[in-house]
Scaffold this active site. Structure first.
Site, PDB file in Angstrom:
ATOM      1  N   ASP A 165      -1.403  -1.750  10.283  1.00 14.52           N
ATOM      2  CA  ASP A 165      -1.677  -1.770   8.845  1.00 14.52           C
ATOM      3  C   ASP A 165      -2.239  -3.106   8.358  1.00 14.52           C
ATOM      4  OD1 ASP A 165      -0.693   0.794   8.594  1.00 14.52           O
ATOM      5  OD2 ASP A 165       1.310   0.153   7.970  1.00 14.52           O
TER       6      ASP A 165
ATOM      7  N   PRO B 146       8.723  -4.331  -1.301  1.00 13.75           N
ATOM      8  CA  PRO B 146      10.017  -4.026  -0.684  1.00 13.75           C
ATOM      9  C   PRO B 146       9.985  -4.127   0.840  1.00 13.75           C
ATOM     10  CG  PRO B 146       9.506  -2.422  -2.371  1.00 13.75           C
ATOM     11  CD  PRO B 146       8.293  -3.292  -2.235  1.00 13.75           C
ATOM     12  N   VAL B 147      11.098  -4.574   1.401  1.00 14.90           N
ATOM     13  CA  VAL B 147      11.206  -4.758   2.855  1.00 14.90           C
ATOM     14  C   VAL B 147      11.514  -3.412   3.526  1.00 14.90           C
ATOM     15  CG1 VAL B 147      12.588  -5.882   4.647  1.00 14.90           C
ATOM     16  CG2 VAL B 147      11.994  -7.130   2.554  1.00 14.90           C
ATOM     17  N   ALA B 148      10.828  -3.143   4.631  1.00 11.72           N
ATOM     18  CA  ALA B 148      11.053  -1.910   5.416  1.00 11.72           C
ATOM     19  C   ALA B 148      10.996  -0.670   4.538  1.00 11.72           C
ATOM     20  CB  ALA B 148      12.387  -1.976   6.175  1.00 11.72           C
ATOM     21  N   GLY B 149      10.032  -0.647   3.631  1.00 12.78           N
ATOM     22  CA  GLY B 149       9.935   0.468   2.693  1.00 12.78           C
ATOM     23  C   GLY B 149       8.779   1.406   2.965  1.00 12.78           C
TER      24      GLY B 149
ATOM     25  N   LYS C  44       0.831  -1.214   0.000  1.00 13.20           N
ATOM     26  CA  LYS C  44       0.000   0.000   0.000  1.00 13.20           C
ATOM     27  C   LYS C  44       0.854   1.249   0.000  1.00 13.20           C
ATOM     28  CE  LYS C  44       1.039   1.197   4.411  1.00 13.20           C
ATOM     29  NZ  LYS C  44       1.774   2.387   4.791  1.00 13.20           N
TER      30      LYS C  44
ATOM     31  N   GLY D 124       4.726  -4.317   3.601  1.00 17.14           N
ATOM     32  CA  GLY D 124       4.919  -5.678   3.102  1.00 17.14           C
ATOM     33  C   GLY D 124       4.748  -6.719   4.206  1.00 17.14           C
TER      34      GLY D 124
ATOM     35  N   ALA E 286       1.186  -7.151   4.905  1.00 17.73           N
ATOM     36  CA  ALA E 286       0.547  -7.951   3.856  1.00 17.73           C
ATOM     37  C   ALA E 286       0.813  -9.440   4.086  1.00 17.73           C
ATOM     38  CB  ALA E 286       1.038  -7.519   2.476  1.00 17.73           C
TER      39      ALA E 286
HETATM   40  O1  C5P Z   1       1.092  -1.267  14.817  1.00 20.97           O
HETATM   41  P1  C5P Z   1       2.467  -1.546  14.354  1.00 20.97           P
HETATM   42  O2  C5P Z   1       3.132  -2.673  15.119  1.00 20.97           O
HETATM   43  O3  C5P Z   1       2.575  -1.736  12.876  1.00 20.97           O
HETATM   44  O4  C5P Z   1       3.309  -0.248  14.667  1.00 20.97           O
HETATM   45  C1  C5P Z   1       4.716  -0.231  14.634  1.00 20.97           C
HETATM   46  C2  C5P Z   1       5.243   0.978  15.391  1.00 20.97           C
HETATM   47  O5  C5P Z   1       4.871   2.174  14.709  1.00 20.97           O
HETATM   48  C3  C5P Z   1       4.666   1.136  16.786  1.00 20.97           C
HETATM   49  O6  C5P Z   1       5.415   0.435  17.726  1.00 20.97           O
HETATM   50  C4  C5P Z   1       4.760   2.629  17.005  1.00 20.97           C
HETATM   51  O7  C5P Z   1       6.083   2.989  17.339  1.00 20.97           O
HETATM   52  C5  C5P Z   1       4.514   3.188  15.629  1.00 20.97           C
HETATM   53  N1  C5P Z   1       3.103   3.576  15.387  1.00 20.97           N
HETATM   54  C6  C5P Z   1       2.597   4.691  16.039  1.00 20.97           C
HETATM   55  N2  C5P Z   1       1.296   5.078  15.799  1.00 20.97           N
HETATM   56  C7  C5P Z   1       0.503   4.392  14.938  1.00 20.97           C
HETATM   57  C8  C5P Z   1       1.013   3.262  14.249  1.00 20.97           C
HETATM   58  C9  C5P Z   1       2.325   2.886  14.509  1.00 20.97           C
HETATM   59  O8  C5P Z   1       3.300   5.328  16.808  1.00 20.97           O
HETATM   60  N3  C5P Z   1      -0.739   4.801  14.720  1.00 20.97           N
END
Ligand code: C5P
Length: 309
Positions: free
Chosen positions: A146, A104-107, A12, A111, A114
Site C-alpha cells: 500500500d 488509526p493503527v491497524a485499522g 486510504k 497508516g 502512509a
Molecule cells: O505488502 P504488505 O507487507 O503490506 O502485506 C502485508 C501482508 O498482507 C502480507 O504479508 C500478506 O500476508 C498480505 N497480503 C497479501 N496479498 C496482497 C497484499 C498483502 O496476501 N496483495
C-alpha cells in the site's frame, strides 16, 4: 545541503478489493480501487551529523492505540523507509524521525504505509538526494503493497499486489464515516482466513477483476451508485475474525448510509453519506448506539504525500 523536512501522507480506504487465489510467494493478486482521505500521517526528518537513526511517535486524539501497538525499533515502517533511502543513495549520516499519527493503527487504513511514504519523501528531500518519482515508487513498493498509493493519493486502481497503480477519474468529493475498533486486525491473519475459507470450500477465489460500476460511479461523482457498488472480498474473512463488526454495519444501514463495508482488512468500518451533513448524522448514530472505539467523518479524494515546509 541538508535541512529539516516535514511531509504528510494520507490514509486510504478501498472502494473495491477483489482478491484472487494465494500466489506461490504468499501474496494475493488484487484488483483494487484506493481512495485517499483527509486523515494524515505527518513525518519530520531532521538529518543528523552522526550515523544514528531515531524515531519518536505521537498520536492525535482520534488515534487510540494500545501502548506498544506500533513498534519503534528497526521493524517500524518509517524507520525501514529511512534506511531504504540511505541505502539507495549511499547516505552514511543518520536522521531523527518524528511521526505524528492521525490515521488509526491497524485499522485497514494503511497508516503505517502512509508513514513509510511520508518518510521516503521527507528523507529524500532532507538529504537532498535528487530522487525521481519513479525511484521513490520503486522504494515504496519494496516497503509494502500500500506504500506506493500513499505516495500518490487521490483515487487509483491497484493491480498486482496492489502496488501497480494507475489513476482513476473521479468527480467531486465523497463523504465517509469511519468507525474504528480498539483491537486491530492483522492483515496477514485476515488474508489467512480468506485462504482458509477458500480451502474449506466456503468461498471461491477467482481471478480478481475491476468493477465497471465503481469506475463509472466515480467518474460521474454519483455517491448513490458508488455506495451501491462498494465491494470487499476481505469483508467476509474480517467478519469471521471479528463478528461484532456486523452490528456496526447494520447501524450504518439503519442511518441510511449509501453503502457500508469493512475497510481493507478491517476492522475499521467505512460508510458513505449523501453529503457531509448526512455523514455527520451517520456518525452521530454510530457513536450513540454502537460499540466503536472512535467515529469520525472524512472526505476523499485527498492528495498524496506532500512537503509542508
Ligand atoms: O505488502 P504488505 O507487507 O503490506 O502485506 C502485508 C501482508 O498482507 C502480507 O504479508 C500478506 O500476508 C498480505 N497480503 C497479501 N496479498 C496482497 C497484499 C498483502 O496476501 N496483495
Amino acid at each position: 545541503m541538508t535541512r529539516e523536512v516535514t511531509v504528510r501522507a494520507p490514509g486510504k480506504l478501498n472502494l473495491q478489493l477483489s482478491v484472487g487465489p494465494r500466489r506461490d510467494d504468499g501474496y494475493h493478486p488484487l484488483a483494487t480501487v484506493f481512495q485517499a482521505v483527509d486523515l494524515y500521517e505527518t513525518v519530520t526528518a531532521t538529518p543528523r551529523a552522526d550515523d544514528r537513526f531515531t524515531l519518536e511517535m505521537t498520536m492525535l486524539p482520534t488515534v487510540k492505540a494500545a501502548p506498544g501497538a506500533v513498534p519503534l525499533d528497526e521493524t517500524n515502517l518509517a524507520m525501514r523507509a529511512a534506511r531504504a533511502v540511505a541505502a539507495r543513495y549511499g547516505i552514511t549520516d543518520g536522521v531523527d524521525l518524528r511521526v505524528v499519527k492521525g490515521v488509526p493503527v491497524a485499522g485497514g487504513m494503511a497508516g503505517g504505509s502512509a508513514d513509510a511514504a511520508a518518510t521516503l519523501l521527507a528523507c529524500a528531500e532532507a538529504w537532498n538526494v535528487g530522487a525521481t518519482r519513479d525511484e521513490l515508487d520503486e522504494l515504496a513498493a519494496g516497503l509494502g503493497s500500500d506504500v506506493p498509493f500513499a505516495l500518490h493519493g487521490h483515487t487509483a486502481v491497484g493491480l498486482g499486489r496492489g502496488d501497480e497503480l494507475s489513476p482513476a477519474m473521479t468527480h467531486g468529493e465523497f463523504h465517509w464515516v469511519f468507525a474504528t475498533q480498539g483491537h486491530g486486525l492483522s492483515t496477514p491473519a485476515v488474508y489467512a482466513e480468506f485462504d482458509r475459507q477458500v480451502e474449506a470450500g466456503e468461498r471461491t477465489a477467482k481471478d480478481p477483476h475491476l468493477s465497471n460500476a465503481i469506475m463509472s460511479a466515480l467518474m460521474a461523482g454519483d455517491a448513490h451508485a458508488l455506495g451501491a457498488s462498494l465491494q470487499n472480498d476481505l469483508q467476509g474473512p474480517a467478519l469471521a475474525l471479528a463478528p461484532h463488526l456486523k452490528r456496526t454495519l447494520d447501524l450504518a444501514h439503519e442511518a441510511e448510509a449509501l453503502g457500508a463495508m469493512v475497510s481493507g482488512s478491517g476492522p475499521t468500518v467505512a460508510a458513505l453519506g449523501r453529503s457531509r451533513q448526512h455523514a455527520l448524522a451517520i456518525a452521530a448514530h454510530l457513536s450513540a448506539v454502537g460499540e466503536s472505539d472512535a467515529v469520525f467523518t472524512v472526505s476523499g479524494p485527498a492528495p498524496g504525500a506532500v512537503v509542508l515546509n
